[in-house]
Design an enzyme around this catalytic site. Structure first.
Site, mmCIF file in Angstrom:
data_model
loop_
_atom_site.group_PDB
_atom_site.id
_atom_site.type_symbol
_atom_site.label_atom_id
_atom_site.label_comp_id
_atom_site.label_asym_id
_atom_site.label_seq_id
_atom_site.Cartn_x
_atom_site.Cartn_y
_atom_site.Cartn_z
ATOM 1 C CD GLN A 255 7.947 -11.161 -30.270
ATOM 2 O OE1 GLN A 255 8.363 -11.214 -29.125
ATOM 3 N NE2 GLN A 255 6.958 -11.918 -30.682
ATOM 4 C CG HIS A 258 7.519 -15.636 -31.615
ATOM 5 N ND1 HIS A 258 7.225 -16.828 -31.015
ATOM 6 C CD2 HIS A 258 8.072 -14.876 -30.643
ATOM 7 C CE1 HIS A 258 7.581 -16.808 -29.748
ATOM 8 N NE2 HIS A 258 8.104 -15.627 -29.491
ATOM 9 C CD GLU A 322 3.028 -10.938 -26.972
ATOM 10 O OE1 GLU A 322 2.777 -12.094 -26.594
ATOM 11 O OE2 GLU A 322 3.417 -10.680 -28.129
ATOM 12 C CG HIS A 323 7.046 -9.721 -25.439
ATOM 13 N ND1 HIS A 323 6.410 -10.212 -26.571
ATOM 14 C CD2 HIS A 323 7.035 -10.720 -24.522
ATOM 15 C CE1 HIS A 323 6.041 -11.455 -26.343
ATOM 16 N NE2 HIS A 323 6.391 -11.792 -25.110
ATOM 17 C CG ASP A 356 9.449 -15.499 -24.884
ATOM 18 O OD1 ASP A 356 8.482 -14.859 -24.418
ATOM 19 O OD2 ASP A 356 9.905 -15.312 -26.030
ATOM 20 C CG HIS A 415 -34.568 -4.051 -4.927
ATOM 21 N ND1 HIS A 415 -35.298 -4.553 -5.980
ATOM 22 C CD2 HIS A 415 -33.266 -4.365 -5.172
ATOM 23 C CE1 HIS A 415 -34.471 -5.126 -6.831
ATOM 24 N NE2 HIS A 415 -33.230 -5.033 -6.365
#
Length: 451
Positions: A255, A258, A322-323, A356, A415
Site C-alpha cells: 500500500q 502507491h 479502504e482496505h 487490486d 394532493h
C-alpha cells in the site's frame, strides 16, 4: 514505522488523522482549467495537453491502428494474466445483476422496481508514475455488463502522444473502443462538459491525483455524477501473535508504494509480533524500486498495539479503512463484525494485491473514512433503480381514502383532490373496490409481470 502502545482515545484520533490537502488552493488551479474546456472545447484540450503534458495531439482519440499496435507490444504472459483477471472480475460482477422486483402490496396496488443502465459513463484511468491498466478492468467490465450505452475511457499519454499499450490492450479486450488521450483535470472537464468530439457523460468514475479528485468534486456540484468522494489510498492490517510477520510487512509496503500520501496502519494485539513486523518492513523496503515513495508514506503511518481484539475491532470500525486485511487467528470471526471497510481481505493468504488485480472484487473503493457511508464500485454503480406503481379502479377505492386523509393532514389540498376526483367518478360508475380484481390485465405491461 512509529509504534504506539495502548494510546488514549485522543492520541488515537491524532495517530489516525488522514493526510489533508489545501483544497481551496487546488481549486484555484482546477477552476480555470474547467472553464477553459467548457468554453474552448477541443481547441482548449489540445492547448492544455501541450501546457501540462508537453504533447501535441493531432487527434484526441486513439485510432484503430494504435489499438492494433498496442496489442503487439504486450507480452503473451501478461495477456494471459489479464485474461484470467478479466474472467474472475466478469464472473463476480455478472452475478451482481438483480432481477426485477414486482409486488402486489395490497389488492389492486402493484409496485415494481427495475435496474436501468446509466446511458453515458466516463472512466478515468491514471497513467502517471504507473499506468493502472487494472483500473480498466475494474471500471469497464461492470459498465459493459450493466449495459451502459456509451462507455469512454480517458488516460494520459507519454511525450509522444501515446497511451500505454497495456491500457489499450485491456480496453480492447473488455470491449471499449473509444479512448481519449487526456489526463488530469482537463480530462474530467472534457467528459463532464462535453466538447465538439467528446460526449458529455452522465457519470464519471476512476481514481486520480488531487487535481483529478478536485475536478470530479467540482463537477459533481453541477450536472454530472461521480462514483464517490476520494482521498489517498490506505490499508489497515490487523494481526495477533499467530500472524506471519513477513506477510504483514509485505501488505503494508504494497500500500505504501502507491504514493507518498498513502496511509498504512497496523493494529496488533502482540507487542512481540509488532516488533517483528517492523523489522520486516525495514528489510523488505530496501528491495523496492519505489522505495522513496514508500518511505514517505510510512512517515504518515503507524503501528498500534492494543490489549485485545475487541479494541482492535473498535479501531477498525472507527477508522473505516479502504482496505482491511485480517491476518489473525480465526479471521472470519473478526471479519463478520466489521461494519466499516471498503473491501476486506480475510486470512494470511489473501493479500490486498489479489483484490487490486484479479480475485474478482473491485478495487475502486471509498477512502478517507467514506467507507462508513459509501460502497466500492460494483455493477450497481452503473445502474439506476426506477420504481413503478400501477393501481386498478378497485385498488384506488381501497387505497384512496388513506391518501386523502394523509394529504389533508399535511394541508395539501391538491394532493387530496387528485384522489378525490377519481374516487367520485368510480363511485358514480358503481365501483366498490370489492370485486376481487387485484392486478392489471394480463399483457398490459411487462413492468408488472414477474416473468
Amino acid at each position: 514505522m512509529a509504534i504506539y502502545e495502548n494510546p488514549s482515545a485522543e492520541k488515537l484520533k491524532e495517530i489516525l488523522q488522514r493526510p489533508s490537502y489545501n483544497f481551496s488552493k487546488i481549486e484555484k488551479v482546477v477552476e480555470p482549467i474547467l472553464e477553459k474546456v467548457k468554453r474552448g472545447g477541443d481547441k482548449a484540450l489540445r492547448k492544455l495537453a501541450l501546457e501540462y503534458d508537453h504533447v501535441e495531439l493531432d487527434d484526441l482519440w486513439v485510432s484503430e491502428s494504435e489499438f492494433a499496435t498496442a496489442d503487439s507490444h504486450v507480452p503473451d504472459t501478461l495477456k494471459e494474466a489479464i485474461q484470467m483477471a478479466y474472467s474472475n472480475i466478469k464472473k463476480f460482477h455478472e452475478a451482481q445483476h438483480q432481477s426485477k422486483l414486482v409486488m402486489e402490496v395490497m389488492p389492486g396496488v402493484v409496485c415494481s422496481r427495475r435496474s436501468v443502465p446509466i446511458q453515458k459513463v466516463g472512466l478515468y484511468v491514471p497513467g502517471g508514475s504507473a499506468p493502472l491498466f487494472s483500473t480498466v478492468l475494474m471500471l469497464a467490465v461492470p459498465a459493459i455488463l450493466a449495459g451502459c450505452q456509451e462507455v469512454i475511457i480517458s488516460s494520459p499519454t507519454n511525450r509522444l502522444g501515446e497511451i500505454n499499450p497495456v491500457v489499450l490492450y485491456t480496453a480492447n479486450l473488455v470491449g471499449v473502443k473509444r479512448v481519449l488521450k487526456l489526463g488530469g483535470a482537463q480530462a474530467i472537464a472534457a467528459m463532464g462538459y462535453g466538447t465538439q468530439t467528446v460526449p458529455k457523460v452522465d457519470k464519471i468514475f476512476g481514481p486520480g491525483n488531487q487535481y483529478v479528485t478536485v475536478a470530479k468534486q467540482m463537477l459533481a456540484k453541477q450536472d454530472v455524477a461521480i462514483d464517490m468522494p476520494a482521498g489517498p489510498s490506505e490499508v489497515l492490517v490487523a494481526v495477533d501473535k499467530h500472524s506471519n510477520a513477513a506477510y504483514a510487512a509485505s501488505d503494508l509496503l504494497a500500500q505504501a508504494e502507491h504514493g507518498p500520501d498513502s496511509q498504512v496502519v497496523l493494529v496488533s494485539t502482540s507487542k512481540k509480533k509488532t516488533a517483528e513486523i517492523n523489522e520486516e518492513v525495514v528489510k523488505q523496503l530496501d528491495k523496492l524500486s519505489r522505495k522513496k515513495i514508500a518511505e514517505k508514506a510510512l512517515e504518515l503511518s503507524a503501528m498500534i498495539i492494543v490489549e485485545d481484539k475487541k479494541q482492535m475491532l473498535q479501531i477498525i470500525n472507527d477508522y473505516g479503512p479502504e482496505h482491511l486485511i485480517i491476518s489473525t487467528d480465526k479471521p472470519e470471526k473478526l471479519a463478520e463484525k466489521v461494519v466499516n471497510a471498503g473491501s476486506v481481505f480475510v486470512g494470511e493468504f489473501t493479500p490486498e494485491s489479489a483484490g487490486d488485480y484479479a480475485s474478482g472484487t473491485n478495487h475502486t473503493l471509498p477512502t478517507n473514512g467514506w467507507a462508513k457511508s459509501f460502497s466500492g464500485v460494483s455493477l450497481d454503480s452503473f445502474v439506476k433503480k426506477i420504481t413503478y406503481q400501477r393501481i386498478t379502479e378497485e385498488g384506488l377505492m381501497l387505497l384512496g381514502p388513506t391518501v386523502e386523509r394523509m394529504a389533508e393532514a399535511e394541508m395539501l389540498d391538491a394532493h387530496k383532490n387528485a384522489v378525490t376526483v377519481r374516487l367520485n367518478k368510480l363511485r358514480e360508475d358503481g365501483i366498490s373496490g370489492k370485486s376481487g380484481k387485484k392486478s392489471p390485465e394480463d399483457g398490459e405491461s411487462l413492468l408488472f409481470s414477474k416473468g
